[in-house]
Design a protein around this motif. Structure first.
Motif, PDB file in Angstrom:
ATOM      1  N   SER A  98       0.863  -1.187   0.000  1.00  8.74           N
ATOM      2  CA  SER A  98       0.000   0.000   0.000  1.00  8.74           C
ATOM      3  C   SER A  98       0.892   1.227   0.000  1.00  8.74           C
ATOM      4  CB  SER A  98      -0.874   0.015   1.250  1.00  8.74           C
ATOM      5  OG  SER A  98      -0.151   0.586   2.316  1.00  8.74           O
ATOM      6  N   SER A  99       0.423   2.269  -0.660  1.00  6.88           N
ATOM      7  CA  SER A  99       1.359   3.374  -0.895  1.00  6.88           C
ATOM      8  C   SER A  99       1.888   3.973   0.408  1.00  6.88           C
ATOM      9  CB  SER A  99       0.689   4.432  -1.747  1.00  6.88           C
ATOM     10  OG  SER A  99      -0.382   4.992  -1.052  1.00  6.88           O
ATOM     11  N   CYS A 100       1.032   4.068   1.429  1.00  5.50           N
ATOM     12  CA  CYS A 100       1.505   4.714   2.658  1.00  5.50           C
ATOM     13  C   CYS A 100       2.638   3.925   3.301  1.00  5.50           C
ATOM     14  CB  CYS A 100       0.346   4.885   3.631  1.00  5.50           C
ATOM     15  SG  CYS A 100       0.867   5.537   5.216  1.00  5.50           S
ATOM     16  N   SER A 138       7.391   8.254  -4.853  1.00  2.81           N
ATOM     17  CA  SER A 138       7.490   9.707  -4.641  1.00  2.81           C
ATOM     18  C   SER A 138       8.427  10.063  -3.491  1.00  2.81           C
ATOM     19  CB  SER A 138       6.118  10.326  -4.423  1.00  2.81           C
ATOM     20  OG  SER A 138       5.491   9.750  -3.317  1.00  2.81           O
ATOM     21  N   SER A 151       2.811  14.701  -3.249  1.00  7.89           N
ATOM     22  CA  SER A 151       2.113  13.412  -3.250  1.00  7.89           C
ATOM     23  C   SER A 151       2.584  12.549  -2.073  1.00  7.89           C
ATOM     24  CB  SER A 151       2.246  12.738  -4.608  1.00  7.89           C
ATOM     25  OG  SER A 151       3.278  11.829  -4.613  1.00  7.89           O
ATOM     26  N   CYS A 170       0.590  13.757   0.918  1.00  7.60           N
ATOM     27  CA  CYS A 170      -0.824  13.397   0.817  1.00  7.60           C
ATOM     28  C   CYS A 170      -1.036  11.907   1.073  1.00  7.60           C
ATOM     29  CB  CYS A 170      -1.373  13.745  -0.562  1.00  7.60           C
ATOM     30  SG  CYS A 170      -1.576  15.500  -0.802  1.00  7.60           S
ATOM     31  N   CYS A 171      -0.072  11.084   0.632  1.00  9.74           N
ATOM     32  CA  CYS A 171      -0.254   9.639   0.757  1.00  9.74           C
ATOM     33  C   CYS A 171       0.046   9.130   2.156  1.00  9.74           C
ATOM     34  CB  CYS A 171       0.677   8.897  -0.193  1.00  9.74           C
ATOM     35  SG  CYS A 171       0.193   9.034  -1.882  1.00  9.74           S
ATOM     36  N   THR A 172       0.960   9.771   2.863  1.00  5.48           N
ATOM     37  CA  THR A 172       1.431   9.160   4.100  1.00  5.48           C
ATOM     38  C   THR A 172       0.709   9.655   5.344  1.00  5.48           C
ATOM     39  OG1 THR A 172       3.203  10.769   4.021  1.00  5.48           O
ATOM     40  CG2 THR A 172       3.754   8.518   3.410  1.00  5.48           C
ATOM     41  N   GLN A 228     -10.215  13.351   1.691  1.00  8.47           N
ATOM     42  CA  GLN A 228      -8.773  13.111   1.700  1.00  8.47           C
ATOM     43  C   GLN A 228      -8.004  14.420   1.493  1.00  8.47           C
ATOM     44  OE1 GLN A 228      -7.144   9.981   2.033  1.00  8.47           O
ATOM     45  NE2 GLN A 228      -9.173   9.442   2.781  1.00  8.47           N
ATOM     46  N   GLU A 283      -5.464  15.152  -0.490  1.00 10.62           N
ATOM     47  CA  GLU A 283      -5.163  15.578  -1.853  1.00 10.62           C
ATOM     48  C   GLU A 283      -6.332  16.296  -2.530  1.00 10.62           C
ATOM     49  OE1 GLU A 283      -3.213  12.790  -4.468  1.00 10.62           O
ATOM     50  OE2 GLU A 283      -3.797  13.985  -6.212  1.00 10.62           O
TER      51      GLU A 283
END
Lengths: 554, 333
Positions: free
Chosen positions: A23-25, A76, B135, B138-140, B151, B153
């Motif tokens: 998962s990206s996180c 990223s 990004s 925003c993702c973490t 969310q 983002e």
């Protein structure tokens, strides 16, 4: 494949694959935690690629490299990290053939261009692409603003998680703060991030527990010292509270600036020291003061005759005391906490600034200090255990060097009956131990120098006999050279003879560049003391400046 | 104006050529000049984007040139006015996508430290850093204090869109332009309906009253827009917007009533079922619950409306007759 081991390749390839699948996180946070070693690995690959003659050869030697770099381009965290990004791009440009020789190389070129395109733009058809495309500004401006907005949202988040704490001493249980700091590891040198980094540092300090990722603290410390990150003062102090390494770095960098920058002797050293923030931080946090003191103490024992170091320590102490007095008295710790190893009776007389004591009482005050110090040194011959308290007393005297300067100023105009205590203090300052220094012998030298200097600065033209005697005492072979120079500089500044005498005598006596430089440091410490004096004597200031100018002309 | 239109024409031609193999002949000075022209074009956009008169002449100039170029270059894709703001970026993307582009492009766009400074015009490293940083964050990071499940983002993208609309609508005569902008964003978000409406929700939450009204009208007027918006945006966010905007509140209620009217009671299973894929009974109850929990005035208004609807349906107190009675029972009002 020199330098790139098979195990390494396997490890990092697995990582890159997992990062792509997880998962990206969690993948991004795991990348964050591995950034340091990843940079090293990318560096190895880059070196390997640079040795190749063609892309075809590179792809034969490093068959994994295309897939590996490609996967990293989609991560990223890797592309946000300034150093990893640079390495990644350099690897890609190594793989690019300016004149492709075959289909493989042409294909590789197109692949690289597509990768770069991916790095700067969003996937077509996505919402992200649509919003950037119609943003009415450049993608650069769009992403800068977007980053600023997300940073301010997170700063808000950090401050809210502070408010939820029932009281200041409760442990911060917000794992979000730890996650944020982990995500920020890659971003510490990104200008837009500074508010968030500052907020995280301050939050962690105020909740008194280490809720930040240690690697984050290290990266921030490193970036701050190498001036790749600008933080507001509060955040810097918070950083020092959490990273001894950064604090040491700051103390050492102040030290190095003083040792290497000779211009500092003529500028306001107190401003330079205050700009380092160390006095402010020390006044606020006792442990910071103790760490900085420890560093300066160690340096002093190594190069105790270096006048630049002594001046720095003295100026630092003055700036620190000013900050401490400026604090609300309820928040202030007792002085004893800051000087735990020093005999308490010494603290009050030495830490009182000369400007707080009436001029008429200086001599008595100095005699008091001398007698206190003499009692500390009494047993030095017989008792080894006496060494430690004596060293501490001497170190305190170095920190409070303004009293030694005051003593020397008084010596310039003193009658011969009053000089005993003052000369002893001056001698003790420059020759703290009896071993190798023979303090009594040095006191005699001090008296001799004082007599010569009086004759020299009272008579015009300067009597050649005294001129050559002083010159002899100042020569580099004399172990009392610093002591005599200290006396000499004060005579030049505070004696009542015409200004022209200063230039004339200085030119004749201070011929060596090294001696002139040391004299400039003594003048710097005199100047700092005069700056914090209660009244300003323009005559003295102008003599000081004349002398500085003379010494600067080589 | 004529000169400006001529320049615009040249730039569009330049962009068209950058996608062909003719680009092979470009040398460094030519490429640098191309970027200078693209930069000029960006300035044109920023100077005239909120000036309706100049903008419309530029837009008609664009339409003409787009048509002409499409005839010459079949693969040509027309350039919209708002894209003029990123002419350099467009040029970069075209060059990178073009197999014939000269090799020095790479070092021009991603220079090493020792590259000559005039090459830095188009340097892209900071863009990569900022885009990635955005990004990454925003993702973490899960924000506990975010807008109720919106969310990060889309919230940020929405804020930026809202800000842009505020600035466009601050000048009179720009409504049509703003509408086109929203249409274009939706059109280019092809298929990613949820994501797009999240951004719109973000914009609604932070824009000025005027822009908020504008977006709501746009949603109402666009085919099925409002209904889709109300069904994909979370009950919490809809409740927050309802609290902020009476207009949205009315439309939202309308949508909920419309869903309720599609519910039919299945006597055998004793449940309300929906016929047209609209919100289910439970979804409806959740959305009403969020309205009731969003402050005193919204609670009062919702309860009054529910009571009125129950009355209208005959004020029965048994299950299965009126959906409103059953919803009231479900919500334990």
């Amino acid at each position: 494949m020199a330098g790139v081991s098979e195990t390494n390749v396997q490890f990092w390839m697995n990582k890159a694959v997992n990062w792509g699948e997880a998962s990206s996180c969690s993948a991004l946070l795991d990348t964050s935690r591995h950034l340091g070693p990843l940079r090293n690995f990318l560096q190895q690959i880059l070196q390997g690629l640079q040795q190749m003659n063609s892309t075809s050869e590179a792809m034969k030697t490093f068959p994994f490299v295309g897939q590996f770099l490609g996967r990293l381009c989609w991560n990223s965290c890797v592309t946000a990290d300034e150093r990893s990004q640079k390495l990644l791009l350099r690897c890609l440009s190594c793989l690019y053939s300016a004149e492709p020789l075959n289909a493989v190389e042409r294909k590789a070129n197109m692949w690289i261009k597509n990768m770069l395109c991916h790095l700067i733009s969003e996937e077509e058809g996505s919402v992200a692409h649509a919003t950037v495309k119609h943003a009415g500004s450049t993608p650069m401006r769009y992403h800068t603003e977007a980053l600023q907005k997300v940073v301010s949202l997170m700063v808000e988040e950090v401050s809210k998680s502070c408010d939820c704490l029932p009281n200041a001493s409760a442990r911060c249980s917000n794992s979000n703060i730890h996650t944020m700091s982990t995500a920020c590891i890659a971003l510490v040198t990104c200008t837009q991030m500074a508010p968030l980094i500052g907020a995280l540092l301050k939050h962690s300090e105020s909740c008194g527990s280490s809720c930040l990722n240690q690697e984050f603290i290290n990266e921030v410390g490193e970036a701050f010292i190498s001036k790749r990150l600008v933080l507001e003062d509060e955040a810097v102090i918070s950083l020092w509270c959490q990273s001894a390494l950064s604090l040491e770095g700051a103390a050492v960098s102040l030290l190095e600036s003083v040792l290497s920058d000779h211009q500092l002797t003529t500028q306001s050293l107190d401003k330079h020291v205050n700009d380092s923030l160390l006095p402010q931080a020390s006044a606020r946090h006792c442990h910071i003061f103790l760490t900085v003191s420890e560093i300066y103490r160690n340096v002093l024992t190594e190069i105790d005759e270096n006048l630049a170091i002594r001046t720095l320590i003295q100026v630092f102490t003055v700036c620190f005391l000013q900050r401490l007095t400026g604090q609300n008295s309820q928040d202030r710790l007792p002085l004893r906490a800051f000087f735990p190893n020093v005999m308490p009776s010494l603290l009050s007389p030495l830490l009182t600034a000369p400007s707080e004591v009436p001029r008429e009482a200086w001599l008595d005050h100095l005699s008091w200090i001398t007698s206190l110090l003499q009692s500390v040194t009494e047993n030095e011959e017989e008792d080894v255990r006496a060494y430690q308290p004596m060293f501490e007393a001497w170190f305190l005297l170095v920190r409070c060097g303004y009293w030694v300067d005051t003593a020397v100023e008084l010596l310039v105009l003193a009658a011969s009956g009053n000089t005993e205590a003052l000369l002893w203090l001056l001698t003790f300052f420059h020759h703290p131990t009896n071993r190798g220094h023979q303090r009594s012998q040095q006191t005699a030298v001090a008296r001799e120098a004082w007599t010569h200097l009086r004759m020299l600065f009272l008579n015009h033209p300067p009597p050649p006999r005294h001129l050559s005697a002083v010159k002899e005492l100042l020569s580099s072979s004399s172990i009392s050279a610093n002591l005599v120079l200290h006396l000499f500089s004060n005579f030049a500044v505070f004696s009542h003879g015409p200004v022209s005498i200063i230039t004339e005598i200085s030119d004749k006596v201070l011929t060596e560049t090294a001696v002139r430089r040391r004299a400039l440091w003594i003048l710097a410490s005199i100047r700092c003391r005069l700056n914090s004096a209660s009244s300003r004597d323009d005559r003295v200031h102008s003599r000081l400046r004349t002398l500085q100018d003379t010494l600067l002309q080589t | 104006m004529e000169a400006v239109l001529r320049h615009l024409n040249n730039i569009l031609e330049l962009l068209a050529v950058s996608r062909t193999d003719r680009v092979r002949e470009w040398d460094r000075p030519t490429t640098q000049r191309a970027f200078k022209w693209a930069e000029y074009c960006e300035q044109l956009h920023s100077r005239y984007q909120s000036n309706p008169t100049v903008r419309s002449s530029l837009e008609s100039g664009l339409t003409d040139t787009n048509r002409r170029l499409k005839e010459t270059f079949p693969s040509y894709s027309p350039v919209e006015f708002s894209e003029l703001a990123q002419c350099q970026h467009k040029l970069i993307v075209y060059l990178l996508r073009n197999p014939s582009s000269p090799h020095f492009i790479i070092e021009m766009l991603f220079p090493d430290q020792n590259s000559p400074s005039q090459e830095l015009l188009a340097a892209q490293n900071s863009l990569v850093t900022r885009k990635s940083a955005f990004s990454l964050l925003c993702c973490t990071v899960n924000r506990t204090s975010s807008y109720y499940g919106l969310q990060t983002e889309p919230e940020v993208r929405g804020k930026l869109l809202g800000k842009l609309l505020n600035s466009i609508l601050a000048r009179p005569g720009n409504e049509e332009h703003a509408k086109c902008l929203l249409d274009s964003v939706r059109c280019n978000s092809a298929g990613k309906v949820d994501g797009f409406y999240d951004v719109i929700a973000g914009a609604l939450l932070c824009s000025s009253d005027e822009s908020q009204r504008f977006i709501i009208t746009w949603l109402k007027e666009s085919d099925g827009g409002l209904n889709t918006f109300c069904s994909v945006i979370s009950p919490e966010v809809c409740a927050v917007i309802s609290r902020q905007s009476p207009e949205f509140r009315k439309l939202y209620w309308g949508a909920l009533k419309q869903w309720a009217s599609c519910l039919e009671y299945d006597v055998i299973e004793s449940v309300w079922v929906t016929s047209e894929g609209a919100g289910s009974f439970d979804v409806l109850a959740d959305r009403l619950r969020d309205l009731i929990n969003s402050g005193e005035s919204l609670k009062e208004e919702t309860e009054t409306a529910l009571k009125a609807l129950t009355l209208q349906d005959g004020d029965f107190s048994v299950k299965g007759v009126s959906v409103w009675t059953d919803l009231t029972l479900q919500l334990k009002l």
